[in-house]
Write a protein that holds these residues in place. Structure first.
Motif, PDB file in Angstrom:
ATOM      1  N   ASN A 153      76.543  56.969  24.029  1.00 58.71           N
ATOM      2  CA  ASN A 153      75.980  56.441  25.276  1.00 58.71           C
ATOM      3  C   ASN A 153      76.951  56.637  26.435  1.00 58.71           C
ATOM      4  O   ASN A 153      78.154  56.842  26.237  1.00 58.71           O
ATOM      5  CB  ASN A 153      75.659  54.955  25.128  1.00 58.71           C
ATOM      6  CG  ASN A 153      74.513  54.713  24.161  1.00 58.71           C
ATOM      7  OD1 ASN A 153      73.577  55.522  24.067  1.00 58.71           O
ATOM      8  ND2 ASN A 153      74.570  53.608  23.438  1.00 58.71           N
ATOM      9  N   LEU A 154      76.424  56.549  27.639  1.00 58.38           N
ATOM     10  CA  LEU A 154      77.236  56.763  28.843  1.00 58.38           C
ATOM     11  C   LEU A 154      78.418  55.811  28.906  1.00 58.38           C
ATOM     12  O   LEU A 154      79.514  56.192  29.317  1.00 58.38           O
ATOM     13  CB  LEU A 154      76.357  56.611  30.096  1.00 58.38           C
ATOM     14  CG  LEU A 154      75.267  57.684  30.274  1.00 58.38           C
ATOM     15  CD1 LEU A 154      74.326  57.287  31.407  1.00 58.38           C
ATOM     16  CD2 LEU A 154      75.895  59.041  30.548  1.00 58.38           C
ATOM     17  N   GLU A 155      78.208  54.567  28.481  1.00 66.88           N
ATOM     18  CA  GLU A 155      79.300  53.588  28.538  1.00 66.88           C
ATOM     19  C   GLU A 155      80.373  53.838  27.477  1.00 66.88           C
ATOM     20  O   GLU A 155      81.435  53.206  27.501  1.00 66.88           O
ATOM     21  CB  GLU A 155      78.751  52.167  28.392  1.00 66.88           C
ATOM     22  CG  GLU A 155      78.048  51.871  27.071  1.00 66.88           C
ATOM     23  CD  GLU A 155      76.552  52.105  27.124  1.00 66.88           C
ATOM     24  OE1 GLU A 155      75.835  51.509  26.288  1.00 66.88           O
ATOM     25  OE2 GLU A 155      76.103  52.882  27.998  1.00 66.88           O
ATOM     26  N   ASP A 156      80.099  54.758  26.550  1.00 64.02           N
ATOM     27  CA  ASP A 156      81.057  55.052  25.487  1.00 64.02           C
ATOM     28  C   ASP A 156      82.101  56.085  25.898  1.00 64.02           C
ATOM     29  O   ASP A 156      83.064  56.313  25.162  1.00 64.02           O
ATOM     30  CB  ASP A 156      80.329  55.569  24.237  1.00 64.02           C
ATOM     31  CG  ASP A 156      79.380  54.531  23.654  1.00 64.02           C
ATOM     32  OD1 ASP A 156      79.656  53.328  23.822  1.00 64.02           O
ATOM     33  OD2 ASP A 156      78.372  54.934  23.038  1.00 64.02           O
ATOM     34  N   ASP A 158      84.842  57.682  28.782  1.00 57.15           N
ATOM     35  CA  ASP A 158      85.678  57.449  29.961  1.00 57.15           C
ATOM     36  C   ASP A 158      86.352  58.775  30.290  1.00 57.15           C
ATOM     37  O   ASP A 158      87.402  59.114  29.724  1.00 57.15           O
ATOM     38  CB  ASP A 158      86.719  56.363  29.671  1.00 57.15           C
ATOM     39  CG  ASP A 158      87.543  55.989  30.902  1.00 57.15           C
ATOM     40  OD1 ASP A 158      87.552  56.773  31.871  1.00 57.15           O
ATOM     41  OD2 ASP A 158      88.198  54.931  30.885  1.00 57.15           O
ATOM     42  N   ARG A 165      84.494  56.338  22.708  1.00 58.85           N
ATOM     43  CA  ARG A 165      84.437  55.398  21.583  1.00 58.85           C
ATOM     44  C   ARG A 165      83.215  55.711  20.738  1.00 58.85           C
ATOM     45  O   ARG A 165      82.087  55.749  21.250  1.00 58.85           O
ATOM     46  CB  ARG A 165      84.385  53.951  22.065  1.00 58.85           C
ATOM     47  CG  ARG A 165      83.915  52.978  20.987  1.00 58.85           C
ATOM     48  CD  ARG A 165      84.461  51.595  21.165  1.00 58.85           C
ATOM     49  NE  ARG A 165      85.849  51.519  20.744  1.00 58.85           N
ATOM     50  CZ  ARG A 165      86.411  50.427  20.195  1.00 58.85           C
ATOM     51  NH1 ARG A 165      85.706  49.337  20.021  1.00 58.85           N
ATOM     52  NH2 ARG A 165      87.677  50.438  19.847  1.00 58.85           N
ATOM     53  N   ARG A 167      80.982  54.104  18.315  1.00 57.13           N
ATOM     54  CA  ARG A 167      80.714  52.700  17.980  1.00 57.13           C
ATOM     55  C   ARG A 167      80.200  52.525  16.552  1.00 57.13           C
ATOM     56  O   ARG A 167      80.459  51.514  15.916  1.00 57.13           O
ATOM     57  CB  ARG A 167      79.712  52.098  18.974  1.00 57.13           C
ATOM     58  CG  ARG A 167      80.247  52.090  20.398  1.00 57.13           C
ATOM     59  CD  ARG A 167      79.394  51.275  21.337  1.00 57.13           C
ATOM     60  NE  ARG A 167      79.944  51.316  22.686  1.00 57.13           N
ATOM     61  CZ  ARG A 167      80.924  50.529  23.115  1.00 57.13           C
ATOM     62  NH1 ARG A 167      81.442  49.635  22.304  1.00 57.13           N
ATOM     63  NH2 ARG A 167      81.379  50.637  24.350  1.00 57.13           N
ATOM     64  N   ASP A 176      88.260  55.208  18.411  1.00 55.93           N
ATOM     65  CA  ASP A 176      88.477  55.800  19.728  1.00 55.93           C
ATOM     66  C   ASP A 176      89.033  57.202  19.561  1.00 55.93           C
ATOM     67  O   ASP A 176      89.929  57.430  18.728  1.00 55.93           O
ATOM     68  CB  ASP A 176      89.445  54.942  20.548  1.00 55.93           C
ATOM     69  CG  ASP A 176      88.856  53.568  20.860  1.00 55.93           C
ATOM     70  OD1 ASP A 176      87.686  53.519  21.284  1.00 55.93           O
ATOM     71  OD2 ASP A 176      89.561  52.560  20.669  1.00 55.93           O
ATOM     72  N   SER A 200      70.224  55.371  28.098  1.00 53.88           N
ATOM     73  CA  SER A 200      71.683  55.339  28.249  1.00 53.88           C
ATOM     74  C   SER A 200      72.382  56.456  27.486  1.00 53.88           C
ATOM     75  O   SER A 200      73.603  56.569  27.535  1.00 53.88           O
ATOM     76  CB  SER A 200      72.227  53.989  27.781  1.00 53.88           C
ATOM     77  OG  SER A 200      71.934  53.788  26.403  1.00 53.88           O
TER      78      SER A 200
END
Length: 295
Positions: A153-156, A158, A165, A167, A176, A200
């Motif tokens: 997902n986009l939030e995973d 950086d 990450r 998950r 990570d 997402s």
């Protein structure tokens, strides 16, 4: 003997709700085993002993049946005898301590550096190919499994920190991972032209939905054929190449184990198929008794 098999299959179907595939396999396995027992003049299941099961497995092995299939056959026979014993139709399980021959571990298929370069430095011609190239870069950059990339997902991710990450890795374990410079650039390029979507997922289809595993496989196959790579390439081959190249360069098997998310280092050791000449060179350079002294 046939009636007992039919009763067992019915039990699996009704009580255990086994799949049609399992029912078919177990029924076939037990019928083959019954035919073998009949050639030995065994008239019922109680006459079958440990050595009879061993003979059967040895015979099927000589016929070229693989280790996994043999293991399933043994599982079928063990389950069948547990069923008979539960119904007071038997007092022992002759397959209990019989083991199938170990399967030879096949070395993973990998691409060499030149093939990886040809694969990843080809220029994309469309938004879809920009997305595809970002996926392939990420496979090779971070050693992801196909399921892990599809679930990303986009939030995973950086991109500023160059990391992501996972998950839900194998065994539901998170980890990570670093993202290489080339992969960061490719992902940034994709996100700049990513289709509008409320999903997402990092990688989506033209309809804005998360890209499925089969679609990713097909896109990789299409990309390779378009760019003249004759070898059949699948997503896990990029993970294999990541592991092999990293291990050859670093010689740090523990680090590679962590990056791949392997629970046991024995799984990672399959990547230690290094070129003998390279190993000899390292030996000659490092071992104190390896150097030849001039007289």
């Amino acid at each position: 003997m046939t009636a007992d098999i039919d009763a067992f299959i019915q039990f699996l179907n009704v009580e255990k709700r086994a799949s049609a595939h399992t029912l078919s396999n177990y029924q076939r396995d037990l019928r083959y085993f019954m035919q073998f027992c009949q050639t030995l003049a065994l008239e019922n299941w109680q006459q079958v002993q440990h050595e009879h099961v061993q003979q059967y497995i040895a015979q099927r092995h000589r016929e070229g049946i693989g280790s996994r299939s043999l293991q399933r056959m043994l599982a079928s026979i063990r389950s069948f005898y547990r069923f008979l014993m539960a119904r007071q139709q038997g007092t022992h399980n002759p397959a209990k301590n019989v083991k199938a021959p170990k399967q030879n571990k096949l070395l993973p298929e990998t691409l060499d550096i030149d093939q990886i370069t040809a694969l990843l430095e080809a220029s994309p011609d469309s938004v879809l190919e920009i997305r595809d190239l970002a996926m392939f870069e990420l496979f090779y950059s971070s050693g992801l499994r196909l399921s892990e990339l599809a679930q990303l997902n986009l939030e995973d991710i950086d991109l500023d920190a160059g990391q992501l990450r996972v998950r839900q890795g194998k065994g539901d374990k998170a980890r990570d991972l670093p993202i290489g410079k080339k992969a960061v650039q490719a992902i940034r390029h994709w996100l700049e032209c990513r289709f509008d979507s409320d999903d997402s997922a990092v990688f989506i289809s033209t309809k804005g939905r998360r890209l499925g595993q089969r679609s990713i496989q097909l896109r990789l196959d299409r990309w390779c054929k378009k760019h003249g790579l004759e070898q059949h390439v699948y997503p896990h081959m990029l993970r294999h190449s990541f592991a092999s190249h990293l291990l050859e360069s670093s010689q740090d098997i523990r680090a590679v184990q962590e990056l791949l998310g392997h629970q046991n280092i024995s799984t990672t050791q399959i990547y230690t198929h290094l070129d003998f000449q390279y190993l000899s060179k390292i030996y000659d350079q490092a071992h104190p008794r390896a150097h030849k002294k001039n007289k």
